[in-house]
Enzyme design. Sequence first.
Site, short mmCIF file in Angstrom:
data_model
loop_
_atom_site.label_atom_id
_atom_site.label_comp_id
_atom_site.label_asym_id
_atom_site.label_seq_id
_atom_site.Cartn_x
_atom_site.Cartn_y
_atom_site.Cartn_z
N GLN A 179 -6.95 48.57 37.86
CA GLN A 179 -7.27 49.33 36.66
C GLN A 179 -7.71 48.41 35.51
O GLN A 179 -7.42 48.67 34.34
CB GLN A 179 -6.08 50.19 36.25
N SER A 180 -8.45 47.39 35.84
CA SER A 180 -8.91 46.42 34.85
C SER A 180 -9.88 47.04 33.84
O SER A 180 -10.87 47.66 34.21
CB SER A 180 -9.59 45.26 35.55
#
Length: 338
Positions: A77-78
């Site tokens: 989930q960068s």
Amino acid sequence: MNLQRFPRYPLTFGPTPIQPLKRLSEHLGGKVELYAKREDCNSGLAFGGNKTRKLEYLIPDALEQRADTLVSIGGVQSNQTRQVAAVAAHLGMKCVLVQEHWVNYDDPVYDRVGNIQLSRMMGADVRLVPDGFDIGIRRSWEEALESVKQAGGRPYPIPAGCSEHPLGGLGFVGFAEEVRAQEAQFGLRFDYIVVCSVTGSTQAGMIVGFAADGRADRVIGIDASATPARTREQITRIARHTAELVDLGRDITDADVVLDTRYAGPEYGLPNEGTLEAIRLCARLEGVLTDPVYEGKSMHGMIDKVRRGEFEPGSKVLYAHLGGVPALSAYSAIFADG
């Protein structure tokens, strides 16, 4: 200090707004004035965020090198990889993203919603890798760079958070200069700046930028890495390098690097009860959303420091909202009831 000698490719709307957090300030006793500088609203490119400000100084170098593929890395989930994907799409470049398993969070849709979903929608080549959390240079990323070369492409390396890039600290030197101009415009001066820290270049750039007016140690980093020794070392190293780049005129000392380590637990990417309380409190009092990985932890830190009396009465505190809200849908089970 000379930031202007570095070329900048505009990816943001311009100076980000500063918003008084009046209801939150009053809720916490009214003795400290809280404000937010909205880096989460800085661009029309896939929600923007702090990495977009940093990328403005990396992209001229990528274009000069005639790169055709931006290659970056982060967790599943960068925010970093989503912003790199957006910039690549905007510039008509290819994008390869290495998404490692940085967070010990099990949800059946975790790798299909939020930031990673947006990156795929923007055409990025997303490569899931099982390796765990680390803020340093990663073998998986180096292998991705090599794979682009082997396919005949011209990759441009953008490390996690832009932080290990030689130019990664410049964007937030500019942030400090922008704040000074806004302070002059509004007739106020911030006593403290609160910012989330993990890979380090955001705080490092701020330290250098605010060192120019004597406020380096008023930049209060809130660690969200849960590996604070690594984060502190990286902040310090990047700040010293950036200070040399912009001709600050003085050394960055260990005392300039303030990193509060009380709010990162239980580990990177997982919220604690204080994180969740801060997220809900800010949302319900101000309509300002934060995430459980980064901004919820720095918001928790700021709120708790106010409650503990760690900011002097009358202080004006600027919260740097770096973004991160697109990841909220990946944590929907936590917020199923709000």
